[in-house]
Design a protein around this motif. Structure first.
Motif, PDB file in Angstrom:
ATOM      1  N   LEU A 264     -11.018  82.551   9.566  1.00 56.27           N
ATOM      2  CA  LEU A 264     -11.518  83.341   8.440  1.00 56.27           C
ATOM      3  C   LEU A 264     -11.844  82.444   7.254  1.00 56.27           C
ATOM      4  CD1 LEU A 264      -9.148  86.466   8.500  1.00 56.27           C
ATOM      5  CD2 LEU A 264     -11.427  86.232   9.493  1.00 56.27           C
ATOM      6  N   ASN A 265     -10.962  81.467   6.982  1.00 60.70           N
ATOM      7  CA  ASN A 265     -11.225  80.531   5.882  1.00 60.70           C
ATOM      8  C   ASN A 265     -12.509  79.751   6.113  1.00 60.70           C
ATOM      9  OD1 ASN A 265      -8.902  81.251   4.505  1.00 60.70           O
ATOM     10  ND2 ASN A 265      -7.652  79.646   5.418  1.00 60.70           N
ATOM     11  N   PHE A 270     -18.100  78.437   4.923  1.00 61.31           N
ATOM     12  CA  PHE A 270     -19.408  78.144   5.506  1.00 61.31           C
ATOM     13  C   PHE A 270     -20.478  79.104   4.996  1.00 61.31           C
ATOM     14  CE2 PHE A 270     -22.581  79.103   8.791  1.00 61.31           C
ATOM     15  CZ  PHE A 270     -23.178  77.849   8.918  1.00 61.31           C
ATOM     16  N   VAL A 271     -20.170  80.403   5.019  1.00 61.08           N
ATOM     17  CA  VAL A 271     -21.165  81.394   4.598  1.00 61.08           C
ATOM     18  C   VAL A 271     -21.440  81.274   3.100  1.00 61.08           C
ATOM     19  CG1 VAL A 271     -21.768  83.839   4.533  1.00 61.08           C
ATOM     20  CG2 VAL A 271     -20.484  82.933   6.467  1.00 61.08           C
ATOM     21  N   MET A 272     -20.408  80.939   2.297  1.00 64.81           N
ATOM     22  CA  MET A 272     -20.621  80.731   0.868  1.00 64.81           C
ATOM     23  C   MET A 272     -21.594  79.579   0.633  1.00 64.81           C
ATOM     24  SD  MET A 272     -20.143  81.473  -2.271  1.00 64.81           S
ATOM     25  CE  MET A 272     -18.732  82.560  -2.403  1.00 64.81           C
ATOM     26  N   PHE A 273     -21.418  78.480   1.385  1.00 66.72           N
ATOM     27  CA  PHE A 273     -22.339  77.352   1.279  1.00 66.72           C
ATOM     28  C   PHE A 273     -23.742  77.766   1.721  1.00 66.72           C
ATOM     29  CE2 PHE A 273     -24.529  73.932   3.572  1.00 66.72           C
ATOM     30  CZ  PHE A 273     -24.740  73.036   2.531  1.00 66.72           C
ATOM     31  N   ALA A 277     -27.467  77.269   0.181  1.00 65.14           N
ATOM     32  CA  ALA A 277     -28.338  76.320   0.869  1.00 65.14           C
ATOM     33  C   ALA A 277     -29.477  77.027   1.598  1.00 65.14           C
ATOM     34  CB  ALA A 277     -27.527  75.487   1.858  1.00 65.14           C
ATOM     35  N   GLY A 278     -29.237  78.264   2.015  1.00 60.15           N
ATOM     36  CA  GLY A 278     -30.238  78.992   2.783  1.00 60.15           C
ATOM     37  C   GLY A 278     -31.555  79.170   2.072  1.00 60.15           C
ATOM     38  N   ILE A 390     -21.422  86.838   2.390  1.00 56.82           N
ATOM     39  CA  ILE A 390     -22.466  87.439   3.225  1.00 56.82           C
ATOM     40  C   ILE A 390     -23.479  88.177   2.363  1.00 56.82           C
ATOM     41  CG2 ILE A 390     -22.922  89.156   5.031  1.00 56.82           C
ATOM     42  CD1 ILE A 390     -20.139  88.510   6.166  1.00 56.82           C
ATOM     43  N   ILE A 391     -22.976  89.022   1.473  1.00 57.95           N
ATOM     44  CA  ILE A 391     -23.858  89.804   0.606  1.00 57.95           C
ATOM     45  C   ILE A 391     -24.497  88.919  -0.463  1.00 57.95           C
ATOM     46  CG2 ILE A 391     -23.933  91.736  -1.034  1.00 57.95           C
ATOM     47  CD1 ILE A 391     -21.737  93.052   0.578  1.00 57.95           C
ATOM     48  N   SER A 392     -23.796  87.850  -0.863  1.00 57.92           N
ATOM     49  CA  SER A 392     -24.322  86.950  -1.890  1.00 57.92           C
ATOM     50  C   SER A 392     -25.603  86.263  -1.459  1.00 57.92           C
ATOM     51  CB  SER A 392     -23.276  85.883  -2.248  1.00 57.92           C
ATOM     52  OG  SER A 392     -22.199  86.444  -2.937  1.00 57.92           O
TER      53      SER A 392
END
Length: 424
Positions: A264-265, A270-273, A277-278, A390-392
């Motif tokens: 989970l961490n 990863f998703v925050m990065f 970056a996306g 995810i939503i960010s």
């Protein structure tokens, strides 16, 4: 300690939760003020009251010798607070203080979070979840009625200004113009919040409780699941749908023991990065834009063009580091939380806030004492805040999650083996 003392501290915790929720609604106090036109009760006033209550609560616990401080965490918090304060001052010196009023409510969640992350006391998880449900369920029901009956039920204009965001949906486009209703637009359920997105986040919180709590009966959780699922649908928000599916998938994986707290961490970080970056991965964006354009979903493709345009305005090192105070609005949406902070306050503040959220998630919300043995634990907040990055990626939701983080820190930061537990 006598009963009255317990009640007093409990009342302060209860008010803290409710005020945090109303601030997470974004437009709640503006809508209330539109009803009671003689009194203007703003988010900034609510925030000041919240800070006072959190501080008084902290002092009460200290006087009763039930406050447990971590020296290392306190030093880190002070360094963080000093650093981010200096960066805010530099931003105002460079760009002026014209946005100060809006900045207070946008970034004001930081101060109570700093206080609470250094407050080692805890309260009843069930009571907190009950408070959340008492405040949010009426909003979900109101939103469901708004969508299916195509009636607003609440004022959306105050002092001549529209106090909501894009709550009308027509032919793939969203708007806050009430005239859209005359052309057959759908209402994106919003309750007394500012948008379908915000109500969607609150719906996700109830949805997460229904899936991951161990504090309520099966029938209660089933009812919460049904109400929150309908509410999520009526918000007409794709990002909320995606987050909902992720929560369901992780529920299955956890049930089969395929997910640990470390996983989970890693997902959170990863998703925050990737949420930042996306926006720079042009080939991916072209692929996504071509795909959604083929589906006739115009808003999803256009939002990346807005991001590209606003990032082009960061022309020098000073603007990259300290921002330009560019604010998202109906005509210039900035649908990425990290980018919205960068163009407003700069990349340094954005980095500090990312690290702060990551620290809170790894060491408080998803810490070992809370989530060890995932299958049998109440994972409500650990799973809910996993939806933030995810939503960010395609929405600006930092303030909403920031105010909800206050509740998580109030509940989870002092969780310590059942000892020295204060219950509301």
């Amino acid at each position: 300690m006598n009963k009255s003392e317990n009640s007093g501290v409990g009342i302060l915790n209860f008010i803290t939760i409710l005020l945090s929720l109303t601030l997470a609604f974004n437009s709640f106090w503006a809508i209330v003020s539109a009803y009671v036109t003689k009194i203007h009760f703003s988010n900034n006033i609510a925030l000041i009251i919240l800070l006072l209550i959190v501080t008084v609560n902290l002092v009460l616990y200290h006087l009763k010798k039930q406050l447990f401080l971590d020296t290392k965490r306190l030093i880190l918090s002070l360094l963080f607070l000093i650093s981010i304060s200096v960066l805010f001052i530099i931003n105002f010196l460079i760009n002026g203080i014209g946005t100060l009023g809006g900045d207070i409510s946008t970034y004001g969640w930081i101060l109570p979070c700093i206080i609470l992350i250094n407050s080692k006391y805890s309260i009843s998880e069930r009571k907190v979840e009950e408070c959340i449900l008492i405040a949010i369920i009426p909003q979900l029901l109101l939103g469901i009625m708004q969508h299916f009956l195509r009636k607003l039920f609440v004022p959306i204009i105050f002092n001549g200004k529209t106090i909501v965001n894009t709550i009308f949906f027509l032919n793939g486009a969203s708007s806050n113009d009430p005239n859209y209703l005359n052309y057959g637009a759908q209402i994106r359920a919003f309750g007394m919040t500012d948008s379908g997105l915000t109500l969607g986040i609150l719906s996700l919180l109830v949805f997460t409780i229904s899936l991951y709590t161990n504090k309520f009966s099966y029938k209660t959780r089933l009812l919460l699941f049904i109400i929150s699922s309908i509410s999520i649908y009526t918000t007409l928000t794709r990002n909320i749908y995606v987050a909902c599916l992720v929560l369901v998938l992780l529920k299955f994986l956890i049930s089969f023991g395929k997910v640990t707290r470390h996983v989970l961490n890693m997902i959170f970080v990863f998703v925050m990065f990737f949420s930042f970056a996306g926006v720079y991965i042009s080939s991916l964006l072209v692929l996504v834009n071509n795909y959604v354009s083929g589906l006739g979903i115009t808003t999803f493709a256009v939002r990346f063009q807005y991001l590209h345009n606003v990032l082009q305005r960061l022309s020098g090192l000073r603007s990259v580091l300290f921002g330009l105070q560019i604010k998202p609005n109906i005509n210039n949406p900035i649908d990425n939380s990290v980018v919205a902070i960068i163009v407003d306050k700069g990349s340094l503040i954005a980095l500090l806030l990312i690290l702060f959220f990551a620290f809170c998630y790894v060491y408080v919300v998803n810490k070992k004492e809370v989530t060890q043995g995932l299958k049998n634990k109440d994972l409500t907040f650990a799973m809910f805040f996993l939806t933030f990055p995810i939503i960010s990626f395609a929405n600006n939701v930092t303030a909403t999650y920031g105010y909800l983080l206050i509740i998580a820190l109030l509940l989870l930061n002092g969780k310590k083996d059942g000892k020295n537990v204060r219950r509301i």
